[in-house]
Design an enzyme around this catalytic site. Structure first.
Site, PDB file in Angstrom:
ATOM      1  N   HIS A   1       0.810  -1.219   0.000  1.00  0.00           N
ATOM      2  CA  HIS A   1       0.000   0.000   0.000  1.00  0.00           C
ATOM      3  C   HIS A   1       0.846   1.273   0.000  1.00  0.00           C
ATOM      4  CE1 HIS A   1      -2.503  -2.862   2.660  1.00  0.00           C
ATOM      5  NE2 HIS A   1      -2.874  -3.022   1.409  1.00  0.00           N
TER       6      HIS A   1
ATOM      7  N   LYS B   1       5.782   6.751   7.494  1.00  0.00           N
ATOM      8  CA  LYS B   1       5.295   5.829   8.521  1.00  0.00           C
ATOM      9  C   LYS B   1       6.462   5.357   9.381  1.00  0.00           C
ATOM     10  CE  LYS B   1       1.730   3.774   5.567  1.00  0.00           C
ATOM     11  NZ  LYS B   1       1.334   2.538   4.877  1.00  0.00           N
TER      12      LYS B   1
ATOM     13  N   TYR C   1       1.404   1.621  13.697  1.00  0.00           N
ATOM     14  CA  TYR C   1       1.856   2.559  12.674  1.00  0.00           C
ATOM     15  C   TYR C   1       1.705   3.982  13.192  1.00  0.00           C
ATOM     16  CZ  TYR C   1      -0.084  -1.271   9.756  1.00  0.00           C
ATOM     17  OH  TYR C   1      -0.437  -2.474   9.210  1.00  0.00           O
TER      18      TYR C   1
ATOM     19  N   ASP D   1      -6.004  -6.483  -2.067  1.00  0.00           N
ATOM     20  CA  ASP D   1      -4.551  -6.626  -2.194  1.00  0.00           C
ATOM     21  C   ASP D   1      -4.160  -7.596  -3.311  1.00  0.00           C
ATOM     22  OD1 ASP D   1      -4.138  -4.773  -0.211  1.00  0.00           O
ATOM     23  OD2 ASP D   1      -3.583  -6.235   1.323  1.00  0.00           O
TER      24      ASP D   1
END
Length: 179
Positions: free
Chosen positions: A62, A72, A132, A168
């Protein structure tokens, strides 16, 4: 905290250093000053967690399209994961290369991922939880990805995927993208 830049420019491995005594340990896992001293982003507007019940679960790959690109900091807080990032930056010398890290609560490693990278992971245990820190607010129309098994990247996943979302599985192959 120890900061090590990886062979993919801008991706850092952060290794907290616990202080041990007879009570147990104390570990700093985030320090704005130390991140800034390395030239890294220090503002994170979201803190998210994911839980994957089954070993072999694959999430990824992603990213958010510019101007909504995300920085991130990823860590595993329960179980174990194999964390992967792919450099998709147009002008990067390491464009389309990937790197992977094993993250566990025991090794306390964190991966700093700059904007312009696709991110994903595979669980190496049942009941894995991932944390995250994210620099941008989630923007649904900017959310996209690339295929986890794209031959253009040839990612060496440690396990055959046991669970992967329909979304995905359907991300486009690199050959279909302009990135």
């Amino acid at each position: 905290m120890q900061f090590t830049e990886t062979e993919l420019s801008g991706v850092w491995l952060i290794e907290p250093r616990p202080i041990l005594d007879d009570r147990g340990s104390f570990t700093r896992i985030f320090c704005e000053k130390e991140l800034a001293d390395c030239g890294l982003a220090t503002r994170f507007v979201q803190h998210s967690r994911s839980h994957s019940a089954q070993k072999g679960t694959l999430r990824g790959m992603h990213y958010q399209q510019e101007p909504y690109g995300e920085v991130k900091i990823v860590s595993c807080i329960s179980g174990a994961i194999y964390d992967v990032v792919i450099d998709l930056r147009p002008d990067s010398l390491t464009r389309h290369r990937w790197i992977g890290f094993e993250l566990t609560p025991q090794n306390m490693r964190q991966v700093y991922i700059p904007a312009g990278f696709a991110h994903g992971f595979q669980t190496l245990s049942d009941n894995a939880e991932v944390s995250y820190l994210i620099s941008q607010f989630y923007t649904p129309h900017a959310s996209t990805g690339v295929r986890y098994n794209d031959p253009a990247f040839s990612i060496n996943w440690p396990l055959m995927p046991t669970t992967i979302s329909t979304k995905d599985r359907a991300w486009p192959l690199l050959a279909k993208l302009v990135c």
